[in-house]
Structure formats: structure tokens, C-alpha cells
Design a protein around this motif. Structure first.
Motif, PDB file in Angstrom:
ATOM      1  N   GLU A 171       0.838  -1.204   0.000  1.00 14.83           N
ATOM      2  CA  GLU A 171       0.000   0.000   0.000  1.00 14.83           C
ATOM      3  C   GLU A 171       0.874   1.256   0.000  1.00 14.83           C
ATOM      4  O   GLU A 171       0.608   2.215  -0.754  1.00 14.83           O
ATOM      5  N   LEU A 172       1.913   1.263   0.812  1.00 15.10           N
ATOM      6  CA  LEU A 172       2.799   2.424   0.880  1.00 15.10           C
ATOM      7  C   LEU A 172       3.548   2.652  -0.435  1.00 15.10           C
ATOM      8  O   LEU A 172       3.947   3.768  -0.750  1.00 15.10           O
ATOM      9  N   LEU A 173       3.723   1.579  -1.209  1.00 16.11           N
ATOM     10  CA  LEU A 173       4.369   1.687  -2.516  1.00 16.11           C
ATOM     11  C   LEU A 173       3.376   1.983  -3.642  1.00 16.11           C
ATOM     12  O   LEU A 173       3.773   2.098  -4.799  1.00 16.11           O
ATOM     13  N   GLY A 174       2.093   2.093  -3.297  1.00 15.69           N
ATOM     14  CA  GLY A 174       1.079   2.332  -4.316  1.00 15.69           C
ATOM     15  C   GLY A 174       0.820   1.123  -5.182  1.00 15.69           C
ATOM     16  O   GLY A 174       0.396   1.252  -6.343  1.00 15.69           O
ATOM     17  N   LEU A 175       1.054  -0.083  -4.633  1.00 16.53           N
ATOM     18  CA  LEU A 175       0.971  -1.306  -5.424  1.00 16.53           C
ATOM     19  C   LEU A 175      -0.127  -2.254  -4.943  1.00 16.53           C
ATOM     20  O   LEU A 175      -0.119  -3.430  -5.294  1.00 16.53           O
ATOM     21  N   ARG A 185       3.325   3.695 -11.004  1.00 16.05           N
ATOM     22  CA  ARG A 185       4.208   4.788 -10.577  1.00 16.05           C
ATOM     23  C   ARG A 185       4.076   4.897  -9.078  1.00 16.05           C
ATOM     24  O   ARG A 185       2.962   4.944  -8.541  1.00 16.05           O
ATOM     25  N   THR A 186       5.186   4.909  -8.368  1.00 15.01           N
ATOM     26  CA  THR A 186       5.148   4.983  -6.917  1.00 15.01           C
ATOM     27  C   THR A 186       4.665   6.365  -6.476  1.00 15.01           C
ATOM     28  O   THR A 186       4.849   7.358  -7.185  1.00 15.01           O
ATOM     29  N   PRO A 187       4.037   6.457  -5.287  1.00 15.90           N
ATOM     30  CA  PRO A 187       3.544   7.745  -4.799  1.00 15.90           C
ATOM     31  C   PRO A 187       4.678   8.707  -4.464  1.00 15.90           C
ATOM     32  O   PRO A 187       5.843   8.315  -4.366  1.00 15.90           O
ATOM     33  N   ALA A 190       7.265   7.956  -1.657  1.00 19.39           N
ATOM     34  CA  ALA A 190       8.093   6.752  -1.801  1.00 19.39           C
ATOM     35  C   ALA A 190       9.178   7.031  -2.837  1.00 19.39           C
ATOM     36  O   ALA A 190       9.085   7.992  -3.606  1.00 19.39           O
ATOM     37  N   PRO A 191      10.228   6.219  -2.867  1.00 21.50           N
ATOM     38  CA  PRO A 191      11.241   6.390  -3.915  1.00 21.50           C
ATOM     39  C   PRO A 191      10.594   6.356  -5.297  1.00 21.50           C
ATOM     40  O   PRO A 191       9.744   5.517  -5.578  1.00 21.50           O
ATOM     41  N   ASP A 192      10.987   7.271  -6.152  1.00 19.81           N
ATOM     42  CA  ASP A 192      10.354   7.446  -7.455  1.00 19.81           C
ATOM     43  C   ASP A 192      10.696   6.294  -8.391  1.00 19.81           C
ATOM     44  O   ASP A 192      11.867   6.026  -8.665  1.00 19.81           O
ATOM     45  N   LEU A 193       9.678   5.610  -8.868  1.00 20.99           N
ATOM     46  CA  LEU A 193       9.830   4.562  -9.867  1.00 20.99           C
ATOM     47  C   LEU A 193       8.632   4.595 -10.806  1.00 20.99           C
ATOM     48  O   LEU A 193       7.487   4.771 -10.360  1.00 20.99           O
ATOM     49  N   THR A 194       8.883   4.376 -12.083  1.00 19.52           N
ATOM     50  CA  THR A 194       7.824   4.272 -13.085  1.00 19.52           C
ATOM     51  C   THR A 194       8.141   3.088 -13.984  1.00 19.52           C
ATOM     52  O   THR A 194       9.302   2.889 -14.362  1.00 19.52           O
ATOM     53  N   GLY A 195       7.123   2.304 -14.305  1.00 19.35           N
ATOM     54  CA  GLY A 195       7.385   1.171 -15.181  1.00 19.35           C
ATOM     55  C   GLY A 195       6.221   0.213 -15.249  1.00 19.35           C
ATOM     56  O   GLY A 195       5.049   0.621 -15.237  1.00 19.35           O
ATOM     57  N   THR A 196       6.542  -1.084 -15.277  1.00 17.84           N
ATOM     58  CA  THR A 196       5.557  -2.150 -15.459  1.00 17.84           C
ATOM     59  C   THR A 196       5.732  -3.212 -14.385  1.00 17.84           C
ATOM     60  O   THR A 196       6.864  -3.565 -14.031  1.00 17.84           O
ATOM     61  N   VAL A 197       4.624  -3.713 -13.870  1.00 14.12           N
ATOM     62  CA  VAL A 197       4.654  -4.817 -12.915  1.00 14.12           C
ATOM     63  C   VAL A 197       4.923  -6.112 -13.685  1.00 14.12           C
ATOM     64  O   VAL A 197       4.176  -6.477 -14.593  1.00 14.12           O
ATOM     65  N   GLU A 198       6.000  -6.812 -13.306  1.00 20.22           N
ATOM     66  CA  GLU A 198       6.360  -8.064 -13.963  1.00 20.22           C
ATOM     67  C   GLU A 198       5.699  -9.278 -13.318  1.00 20.22           C
ATOM     68  O   GLU A 198       5.316 -10.221 -13.998  1.00 20.22           O
ATOM     69  N   PRO A 212      13.590   6.103 -12.681  1.00 18.87           N
ATOM     70  CA  PRO A 212      14.624   6.986 -13.241  1.00 18.87           C
ATOM     71  C   PRO A 212      15.741   6.271 -14.007  1.00 18.87           C
ATOM     72  O   PRO A 212      16.527   6.928 -14.684  1.00 18.87           O
ATOM     73  N   HIS A 213      15.820   4.913 -13.915  1.00 24.08           N
ATOM     74  CA  HIS A 213      16.829   4.152 -14.648  1.00 24.08           C
ATOM     75  C   HIS A 213      16.225   2.806 -15.046  1.00 24.08           C
ATOM     76  O   HIS A 213      15.413   2.246 -14.301  1.00 24.08           O
ATOM     77  N   PRO A 214      16.593   2.248 -16.194  1.00 24.02           N
ATOM     78  CA  PRO A 214      16.156   0.888 -16.525  1.00 24.02           C
ATOM     79  C   PRO A 214      16.631  -0.082 -15.448  1.00 24.02           C
ATOM     80  O   PRO A 214      17.821  -0.118 -15.112  1.00 24.02           O
TER      81      PRO A 214
END
Length: 266
Positions: A171-175, A185-187, A190-198, A212-214
């Protein structure tokens, strides 16, 4: 699985893209192993020395290469516990149609006696999670070196509370309630991350970040040893990022997870 009556083994398998030779480089060479699991020093022959660097989750482990049959079988044994019983781990790689392979990992012990079930089950659960990282690595980042971002933070809660604590962490990770294949995308806090759930399973999520990085981020909540409290565990591999960037990411996640621990204590 072995017919040996002394065998205490668990088996996990997964289908991954690539030829047996490509998969072999990922599982049986030091740079390949480090790009999805742990840094490892591997002497490439039966009887060869092997060191697996599992810090900060555990001490570095010395092992001996037991099976070396490129590109299909790679196995090793490492002494475990005060009586130094050897934990056996073996990878089996089999080509399938369409340019992919099935990777099977068999892990456990060969000896009589009870009291090893929790350790064997824990190793099996660990490999189930690790193989999802291997599949994502071979699918999206095969052959690329990685910077390691590894963090463990004791959450101070017993293993019996895993479901509730895991749910709060996600929940805290927005997941919460995410599914494999979903964008995320994390809230802001939380540490900034954008991408796809594997991949998603109880107490575990694997994220493929584009910013911010692959990278691959495996985040889990479970005890690292029998009787230990729950911990938040992060294994992240940043592809193409300088070492200084990986170190900044490690500090950022360490600080955030410590704040999560404080929130559980309030």
C-alpha cells in the motif's frame, strides 16, 4: 526429483527466452549471475571453488561446483549450519520450441533426519521468486551488466503477521491490487519509480522500471531465517547506471524502508 530416500528437495521451474548458451551465461558465469541474482565468483569446472556474495541478506557463502555440463547442468553444494550439512542447488536447462528454454532449479539436502523442512521450504520459496527475476532479465536486459542495490530492513513483526505487513508495505508503494502487466508509478512519498509490474505473489512484487533508470526491483516481505522477524527485502539491478547512481539508490531505499519500520512502530 531424486528417488534417494534421504533426499529433502524442492523443485521450481520457469520458461525463459534465449538459447541454452545464453541462459548458461546468465546462471553459470559471474557477470551473468550478478545481473539478476548475486555477485558470484565461479571456477568453471567440477570441483571448482565458488563464492556467492549475498550481503546484506546473509554472509558470503563458499561452495563447491558439483556439476558442470555446459550449457545444460550446473550445480553446487554449500555447507549450511553448525553441522555443515551441504545444501545442494542444481540448475537444469532444456531448450523448447520458439527459441526459449525451461530452467529448473532443484535445491535441498541429502541426509537422514528431521528438522530441515523449514530450511528446504524457505530455499524453495526463495528460488520461486528469484526465477521470476531471471525471466525478466533474459526478456528485457539479457547480457547487460548491472549495478546492485540490495537492502534489508527488520520490520520487527513476527512471521505470522506476514500477510498484513506485506499488504501495508505494498500500500505504501502504491501497489495494492496491482496485476502483472500493469503500469505503475510509486507515490510522491516513496522512492520514485515508473514502469511495469512483472510479477505479483503473496508478499512479493517484481517491478521493471523505465525511470529513473532501466532496472528490475524485487521487493518482498518475509523472514530471512527460521524464527527471525519479518524484514522488507529489496533486490534491485540497475542496467547501464554508474556505480554512484546505484549507491544513491541504495541509500534512498534504505532510508525510506527505515521510515516504514518507524511507521509500523507507531
Amino acid at each position: 526429483m531424486s528417488d534417494d530416500p534421504t533426499a529433502r528437495l524442492r523443485s521450481n521451474e520457469i520458461e525463459v527466452p534465449g538459447t541454452p548458451e545464453e541462459v548458461w551465461r546468465a546462471i553459470a558465469t559471474g557477470p551473468g549471475h550478478a545481473a539478476w541474482l548475486f555477485p558470484a565468483d565461479i571456477e568453471p569446472d567440477e570441483g571448482g571453488a565458488m563464492v556467492i556474495h549475498r550481503e546484506p541478506y546473509a554472509d558470503a557463502a563458499s561452495a563447491t561446483v558439483q556439476t558442470w555440463q555446459p550449457p545444460h547442468r550446473f550445480g553446487y553444494r554449500e555447507p549450511i549450519g553448525p553441522d555443515r550439512k551441504p545444501l545442494t542447488t542444481e540448475f537444469l536447462v532444456e531448450a523448447t520450441r520458439g527459441g526459449s528454454c525451461v530452467v529448473r532449479v532443484v535445491s535441498g539436502f541429502y541426509h537422514d533426519g528431521d528438522g530441515w523442512e523449514d530450511l528446504v521450504d524457505g530455499a524453495g520459496e526463495g528460488w520461486r521468486m528469484a526465477l521470476t527475476v531471471l525471466r525478466a532479465y533474459l526478456t528485457h536486459f539479457a547480457g547487460l551488466p548491472a549495478g546492485n542495490v540490495d537492502v534489508i530492513v527488520d520490520l520487527g513483526r513476527p512471521a505470522a503477521q506476514r500477510a498484513a505487513v506485506s499488504a501495508r508495505l505494498m500500500e505504501l508503494l502504491g501497489l495494492s491490487d496491482v496485476a502483472a502487466g500493469a503500469a505503475f508509478r510509486t507515490p510522491l512519498d516513496a522512492p520514485d519509480l515508473t514502469g511495469t509490474v512483472e510479477h505479483v505473489s503473496e508478499g512479493y512484487v517484481l517491478l521493471r522500471a523505465v525511470a529513473p533508470h532501466p532496472a528490475l526491483y524485487a521487493i518482498s516481505c518475509f523472514p530471512m531465517a527460521d524464527g527471525a522477524p519479518l524484514s522488507a527485502n529489496l533486490l534491485a539491478r540497475l542496467y547501464g547506471a554508474p556505480a554512484a547512481v546505484a549507491e544513491r539508490e541504495r541509500a534512498r531505499w534504505q532510508n525510506w524502508l527505515v521510515d516504514v519500520r518507524r511507521a509500523f512502530d507507531e
